[in-house]
Design a protein around this motif. Structure first.
Motif, short mmCIF file in Angstrom:
data_model
loop_
_atom_site.label_atom_id
_atom_site.label_comp_id
_atom_site.label_asym_id
_atom_site.label_seq_id
_atom_site.Cartn_x
_atom_site.Cartn_y
_atom_site.Cartn_z
N VAL A 194 0.84 -1.20 0.00
CA VAL A 194 0.00 0.00 0.00
C VAL A 194 0.88 1.25 0.00
O VAL A 194 0.61 2.20 -0.74
CB VAL A 194 -0.98 0.00 1.20
N ALA A 195 1.92 1.25 0.80
CA ALA A 195 2.83 2.40 0.85
C ALA A 195 3.49 2.64 -0.51
O ALA A 195 3.59 3.79 -0.97
CB ALA A 195 3.88 2.20 1.93
N GLU A 196 3.92 1.58 -1.16
CA GLU A 196 4.53 1.72 -2.49
C GLU A 196 3.52 2.27 -3.49
O GLU A 196 3.87 3.10 -4.34
CB GLU A 196 5.07 0.38 -2.98
N THR A 197 2.27 1.83 -3.40
CA THR A 197 1.23 2.32 -4.30
C THR A 197 0.95 3.79 -4.06
O THR A 197 0.77 4.56 -5.01
CB THR A 197 -0.06 1.48 -4.13
N ILE A 198 0.94 4.20 -2.80
CA ILE A 198 0.74 5.62 -2.48
C ILE A 198 1.84 6.46 -3.12
O ILE A 198 1.56 7.50 -3.72
CB ILE A 198 0.72 5.85 -0.95
N ILE A 239 -4.88 8.65 -3.19
CA ILE A 239 -3.94 8.74 -2.07
C ILE A 239 -4.69 8.78 -0.75
O ILE A 239 -4.29 8.13 0.22
CB ILE A 239 -3.01 9.96 -2.23
N ALA A 240 -5.81 9.51 -0.70
CA ALA A 240 -6.59 9.59 0.53
C ALA A 240 -7.12 8.22 0.93
O ALA A 240 -7.02 7.81 2.09
CB ALA A 240 -7.73 10.58 0.37
N ALA A 241 -7.69 7.49 -0.02
CA ALA A 241 -8.24 6.16 0.27
C ALA A 241 -7.14 5.19 0.68
O ALA A 241 -7.31 4.42 1.63
CB ALA A 241 -9.00 5.63 -0.94
N LEU A 242 -6.03 5.22 -0.04
CA LEU A 242 -4.92 4.32 0.29
C LEU A 242 -4.29 4.68 1.64
O LEU A 242 -3.89 3.79 2.39
CB LEU A 242 -3.87 4.36 -0.82
#
Length: 71
Positions: free
Chosen positions: A23-27, A36-39
């Motif tokens: 998730v951090a990498e995707t952000i 970005i808010a949802a992630l």
């Protein structure tokens, strides 16, 4: 380790850590504020789940367990 590999270990902490990292990498790769808010919300939820799990390593080391309780 990929999320799939982590899940296949059947270890909840390992799977959650892999998910947190993914998730951090995707952000980091997103430009959309909405994405970005949802992630970010999901990242915080996963981190809270990790924090809520018992830390078996600290439980086997009484000194480390005491340090964690103080912090």
């Amino acid at each position: 380790m990929s999320v799939l590999e982590a899940v296949r270990t059947n270890d909840r902490r390992t799977a959650l850590v892999a998910l947190r990292d993914a998730v951090a990498e995707t952000i980091d790769a997103k430009d959309s504020a909405r994405d970005i808010a949802a992630l970010s919300k999901r990242l915080m939820e996963v981190m809270a789940e990790i924090d809520a799990l018992p830390d078996h390593e600290a439980e086997t080391d009484p000194v480390e367990a005491a340090r964690k309780r103080r912090s």
